[in-house]
Design an enzyme around this catalytic site. Structure first.
Site, mmCIF file in Angstrom:
data_model
loop_
_atom_site.group_PDB
_atom_site.id
_atom_site.type_symbol
_atom_site.label_atom_id
_atom_site.label_comp_id
_atom_site.label_asym_id
_atom_site.label_seq_id
_atom_site.Cartn_x
_atom_site.Cartn_y
_atom_site.Cartn_z
ATOM 1 C CB CYS A 11 -60.713 -28.539 -8.485
ATOM 2 S SG CYS A 11 -59.052 -28.653 -9.195
ATOM 3 C CG ASN A 14 -57.168 -31.071 -13.772
ATOM 4 O OD1 ASN A 14 -56.796 -31.524 -14.843
ATOM 5 N ND2 ASN A 14 -57.456 -31.865 -12.748
ATOM 6 C CB CYS A 16 -54.649 -27.968 -5.806
ATOM 7 S SG CYS A 16 -53.319 -26.759 -5.918
ATOM 8 N NE ARG A 17 -60.019 -27.194 -4.924
ATOM 9 C CZ ARG A 17 -61.063 -26.393 -5.074
ATOM 10 N NH1 ARG A 17 -62.043 -26.428 -4.174
ATOM 11 N NH2 ARG A 17 -61.168 -25.577 -6.105
ATOM 12 C CB SER A 18 -59.704 -32.304 -9.737
ATOM 13 O OG SER A 18 -58.934 -31.424 -10.495
ATOM 14 C CG ASP A 128 -58.071 -23.624 -4.431
ATOM 15 O OD1 ASP A 128 -56.999 -24.267 -4.315
ATOM 16 O OD2 ASP A 128 -58.316 -22.895 -5.404
#
Length: 163
Positions: A11, A14, A16-18, A128
């Site tokens: 993301c 690095n 939150c999402r990934s 996000d």
């Protein structure tokens, strides 16, 4: 024995999402006893939070579902990642485009969006959640869990071990 199948989630920052995707996928891999056959990591297209733990909200929401993100640390994608990983999964179109811009031509085929592996959701991206509230973090987890189920199936077809 061949090298483990390796998956990198990417993301922007690095945090939150990934890392959420890495934590969920790692959990699923371990639950299936495939940890010796699959390696998992995450990175960001930007170096906004070097060596930082995942966002506290991401950790909190993931923990409620049984995923521990606390050992993960943010890092920026490196040139060597394109060679090292079998599959590099972007969370959205913007990060996919950034990856495509820096990825050597011979590794472009490794680049995909995580949501391509969703089994039930038709969302094209994992949005996000950083500037949003709790529902956004829960939505990320819903999408990531769905995609990681499909990703496990993909990996087992690609590298049929432990079946």
């Amino acid at each position: 024995m061949s090298h483990p199948y390796s998956v990198l989630f990417v993301c922007m920052g690095n945090i939150c999402r990934s890392p959420t995707a890495a934590g969920v996928f790692r959990h699923k891999v371990q639950a299936l006893g495939l940890q010796d056959h699959v390696t998992v990591d995450s990175a960001g297209t930007h170096n906004y939070h070097p060596n930082s733990p995942p966002d506290a909200r991401s950790q909190e929401h993931a923990a409620r579902r049984g995923y521990d993100l606390s050992p993960l640390r943010a890092r920026q994608i490196r040139d060597a990642d394109f060679e090292a990983f079998d599959l590099i999964l972007a969370m959205d179109w913007d990060n996919l485009a950034l990856l495509q811009d820096i990825c050597p031509p011979e590794h472009q085929k490794k680049l995909r969006r995580l949501t391509e592996f969703c089994l039930t959701s038709d969302s094209p991206v994992v949005p996000d959640p950083y500037y949003d509230g709790a529902p956004a973090f829960e939505h990320v987890l819903d999408l990531v869990e769905d995609a990681c189920e499909g990703l496990v199936r993909h990996v087992r077809k690609t590298r049929p071990v432990g079946t």
